[in-house]
Design an enzyme around this catalytic site. Structure first.
Site, mmCIF file in Angstrom:
data_model
loop_
_atom_site.group_PDB
_atom_site.id
_atom_site.type_symbol
_atom_site.label_atom_id
_atom_site.label_comp_id
_atom_site.label_asym_id
_atom_site.label_seq_id
_atom_site.Cartn_x
_atom_site.Cartn_y
_atom_site.Cartn_z
ATOM 1 N N THR A 149 -36.298 -3.018 -48.869
ATOM 2 C CA THR A 149 -35.280 -3.257 -47.842
ATOM 3 C C THR A 149 -35.454 -4.702 -47.380
ATOM 4 O OG1 THR A 149 -36.762 -2.604 -46.081
ATOM 5 C CG2 THR A 149 -35.412 -0.865 -47.051
ATOM 6 N N GLU A 207 -32.327 2.904 -49.231
ATOM 7 C CA GLU A 207 -33.007 4.210 -49.215
ATOM 8 C C GLU A 207 -32.190 5.315 -49.870
ATOM 9 O OE1 GLU A 207 -32.963 2.006 -46.794
ATOM 10 O OE2 GLU A 207 -34.784 2.056 -45.586
ATOM 11 N N LYS A 257 -24.856 -1.471 -25.013
ATOM 12 C CA LYS A 257 -24.874 -0.504 -23.909
ATOM 13 C C LYS A 257 -24.379 -1.185 -22.652
ATOM 14 C CE LYS A 257 -28.852 1.422 -26.147
ATOM 15 N NZ LYS A 257 -29.316 0.193 -26.834
ATOM 16 N N TRP A 310 -21.337 3.210 -24.446
ATOM 17 C CA TRP A 310 -21.562 2.473 -25.684
ATOM 18 C C TRP A 310 -20.295 1.775 -26.148
ATOM 19 C CZ3 TRP A 310 -24.846 5.974 -29.459
ATOM 20 C CH2 TRP A 310 -26.132 6.112 -28.908
HETATM 21 P P1 ADP Z 1 -30.880 -3.927 -45.429
HETATM 22 O O1 ADP Z 1 -32.142 -4.083 -46.112
HETATM 23 O O2 ADP Z 1 -30.085 -5.122 -45.110
HETATM 24 O O3 ADP Z 1 -30.905 -2.904 -44.327
HETATM 25 P P2 ADP Z 1 -29.345 -2.094 -46.958
HETATM 26 O O4 ADP Z 1 -28.375 -2.455 -47.983
HETATM 27 O O5 ADP Z 1 -30.285 -1.014 -47.254
HETATM 28 O O6 ADP Z 1 -30.056 -3.400 -46.644
HETATM 29 O O7 ADP Z 1 -28.556 -1.803 -45.613
HETATM 30 C C1 ADP Z 1 -28.087 -0.532 -45.294
HETATM 31 C C2 ADP Z 1 -27.302 -0.601 -44.031
HETATM 32 O O8 ADP Z 1 -26.127 -1.392 -44.201
HETATM 33 C C3 ADP Z 1 -26.796 0.725 -43.568
HETATM 34 O O9 ADP Z 1 -27.781 1.452 -42.885
HETATM 35 C C4 ADP Z 1 -25.628 0.314 -42.667
HETATM 36 O O10 ADP Z 1 -26.075 -0.043 -41.385
HETATM 37 C C5 ADP Z 1 -25.098 -0.927 -43.351
HETATM 38 N N1 ADP Z 1 -23.916 -0.591 -44.146
HETATM 39 C C6 ADP Z 1 -23.820 -0.381 -45.471
HETATM 40 N N2 ADP Z 1 -22.565 -0.122 -45.841
HETATM 41 C C7 ADP Z 1 -21.816 -0.165 -44.721
HETATM 42 C C8 ADP Z 1 -20.420 0.017 -44.440
HETATM 43 N N3 ADP Z 1 -19.527 0.287 -45.384
HETATM 44 N N4 ADP Z 1 -20.033 -0.108 -43.140
HETATM 45 C C9 ADP Z 1 -20.916 -0.379 -42.174
HETATM 46 N N5 ADP Z 1 -22.223 -0.571 -42.376
HETATM 47 C C10 ADP Z 1 -22.673 -0.463 -43.636
#
Ligand code: ADP
Length: 528
Positions: A174, A319, A428, A433
């Protein structure tokens, strides 16, 4: 229980390669390269060269279970690593070159990689970090001189072994926006099931007539599994290397007849901007899958109205291999009429897919109703969801399998999921929210706006209030009053940002708005 009497053939990544070479052997793979002419071959060729690479890896002493790192763009050589490394039972760690040096070093050392394959454009980076790499003993440049010479004399067939389908295949970290990057170790089983699901019509819906160009990075969660879904379906693959600018993408789309592409929203902002400026049109493009961050409604609308291209939004994370949900139509939505259907699809991250269970939990731990209204923590479960991070003692998922994604979402009766925020980004205000993603989506539609970012900043009375940071298109004359006028009829009044500022919006290593940096930079904006 009566044991089933069917074969228990393990799901192997090499099985995808063998299948594609046999069933779609002449289907092309076209690859841009760094400082080399474009490269063309086919799935049969990928089979032969992956075999040569597998022999090379063995010759270099790579054993099953060993880790090998790649620092590379979307090219055919990187694709060969995708098949050869897991194919011999080793694990490919796809390092993310957009991380800071220390984080790249951390991930390679944490992976305990023995070999590092890198593209020519990373030569100086590798030179810089090499002294800090504690386990790497061999550096190989993915170039005509080094890589090609190494594999050249090896046999073009390899007896791909069968082993436990739960063995590790890919190690993806990640991006570590909070703390050290965490390693997610994809198994063969997870990758194969995920790739099969990705090809389904309820998801990407590939046929053998498709021409698929992944603009999501191969180093980021295996480019959404496209390097596996495409060959399973017999689609032609087009790999753009690191050339993600509008002109380069357009050239490939036109010359190769690309029908399907995908990537993070920033790439499509650039591409749409380029199309508008040049007056060109993508003639063959039918669908574009966008995810990683929320897709602004204006983007999906522009693709459809201007160019007849359908946008499929996806949500997922490292993940989850990474596909979680994909926004595709259903008869129930179609019955509402095209406009209503577009609205439903464009404003949601995607629809429940077979293989990934979803659950939204309210603060007291109960499941929220699927009413499209009640928001809560988004949990996921399934065969391509992480159970435990690499080299950690405790499971990341609960005993019952549910993994807390860190996102806040709603689910509706049609199975569509909408992300309203990340837990750490939610604003917040006076106990209520405000969804930063919703605000960003609306603001992104304002003429002249290139990127809209909303963060909560401390406020003397309301605890936190939204601040809107706008990066405008070059030469656009958009000002604060324009933006506020644009927002006014489109949002509830109390969501109105307390200020609108114009600045470059920082992005993370995975192309998301870096809210941590923004929050820090503007922390005292409403209090000082
Ligand atoms: P990082 O390591 O940057 O967290 P990831 O690709 O694993 O990389 O990130 C996953 C996160 O990206 C998700 O938990 C979510 O918050 C965000 N995300 C992915 N796709 C979308 C989407 N279509 N709309 C909004 N948020 C998204």
């Amino acid at each position: 229980m009566t044991p089933g009497l069917m074969q228990t053939t393990p799901l192997m990544i090499s099985g995808i390669l063998t299948y594609a070479a046999q069933a779609h052997g002449a289907r092309e793979i076209v690859s841009k390269l760094i400082d080399e002419p474009i490269h063309r071959y086919d799935y049969a060729g990928l089979g032969r060269r992956s075999a040569q690479l597998a022999h090379t890896l063995e010759r270099l002493g790579v054993k099953p279970g060993d880790r090998v790192t790649s620092l590379a763009w979307n090219t055919h050589r990187h694709l060969e690593l995708f098949y050869a490394v897991p194919g011999i039972g080793a694990v490919l760690h796809t390092a993310n070159p957009r991380l800071f040096d220390e984080q790249i070093v951390y991930t390679i050392n944490h992976a305990e990689s023995s070999i590092l394959f890198f593209d020519r454009s990373f030569a100086t980076l590798v030179e810089r970090i090499a002294p800090q790499l504690t386990t790497v003993r061999t550096l190989i440049m993915l170039s005509a001189e080094d890589y090609e010479t190494l594999i050249a004399r090896e046999p073009e067939t390899y007896p791909w072994p069968s082993f436990d389908e739960n063995a590790g295949a890919f190690l993806c970290y990640t991006s570590g926006t909070t703390g050290d990057p965490k390693g997610v170790l994809y198994s063969h089983r997870a990758v194969v099931l995920h790739a099969m699901a990705g090809g389904l019509n309820s998801a990407f819906g590939f046929t053998a007539f498709d021409v698929v160009m992944p603009c999501s990075s191969l180093y980021h969660a295996t480019a959404w599994g496209l390097p596996f879904s495409a060959p399973i379906c017999g689609a032609k693959l087009v790999l753009p290397a690191d050339r993600m600018d509008g002109a380069s993408l357009h050239e490939l789309i036109q010359s190769e007849g690309v029908t399907f592409t995908g990537g993070v929203p920033t790439i499509w902002t650039m591409y749409l901007d380029w199309l508008e400026k040049t007056g060109q049109r993508p003639d063959t493009l039918k669908r574009v899958v966008i995810g990683g961050s929320a897709v602004p409604r204006a983007m999906a609308e522009a693709f459809k109205r201007l160019y007849g291209v359908q946008t499929l939004q996806i949500w997922g994370m490292t993940e989850t291999c990474p596909i979680g949900v994909v926004a595709t139509p259903t008869p129930a939505l179609a019955a509402l009429g095209e406009e209503a259907m577009d609205e439903a699809i464009w404003t949601r991250q995607g629809r429940l897919q077979f293989g990934i269970e979803l659950r939204v939990e309210t603060e007291d731990g109960t499941e929220a109703p699927w009413d499209g209204e009640t928001s809560g923590a988004l949990l996921v479960r399934g065969p391509w969801v992480v159970r435990r991070y690499f080299r950690k003692d405790a499971d990341a998922a609960r005993a019952d399998g549910w993994f807390d994604t860190g996102d806040i979402a709603t689910l509706d009766a049609n199975g569509f999921m909408r992300i309203t925020d990340r837990q750490k980004d939610v604003i917040k205000s006076g106990g209520e929210w405000i969804s930063s993603i919703d605000l960003e989506n609306v603001a992104a539609g304002c003429p002249g706006v290139k990127i809209a970012a909303v963060v909560g900043v401390p406020h003397p009375k309301w605890e936190e209030r939204p601040l809107l940071v706008i990066e405008a298109h070059e030469g656009a004359a958009v000002c604060k009053a324009d933006v506020l006028d644009y927002l006014a009829p489109r949002i509830v009044k109390w969501w109105t940002p307390d200020d609108v500022v114009f600045a470059a919006v920082p992005l993370t290593a995975t192309g998301k708005i870096d809210k941590k940096v923004l929050r820090e930079a503007w922390r005292t904006h409403l209090t000082s």
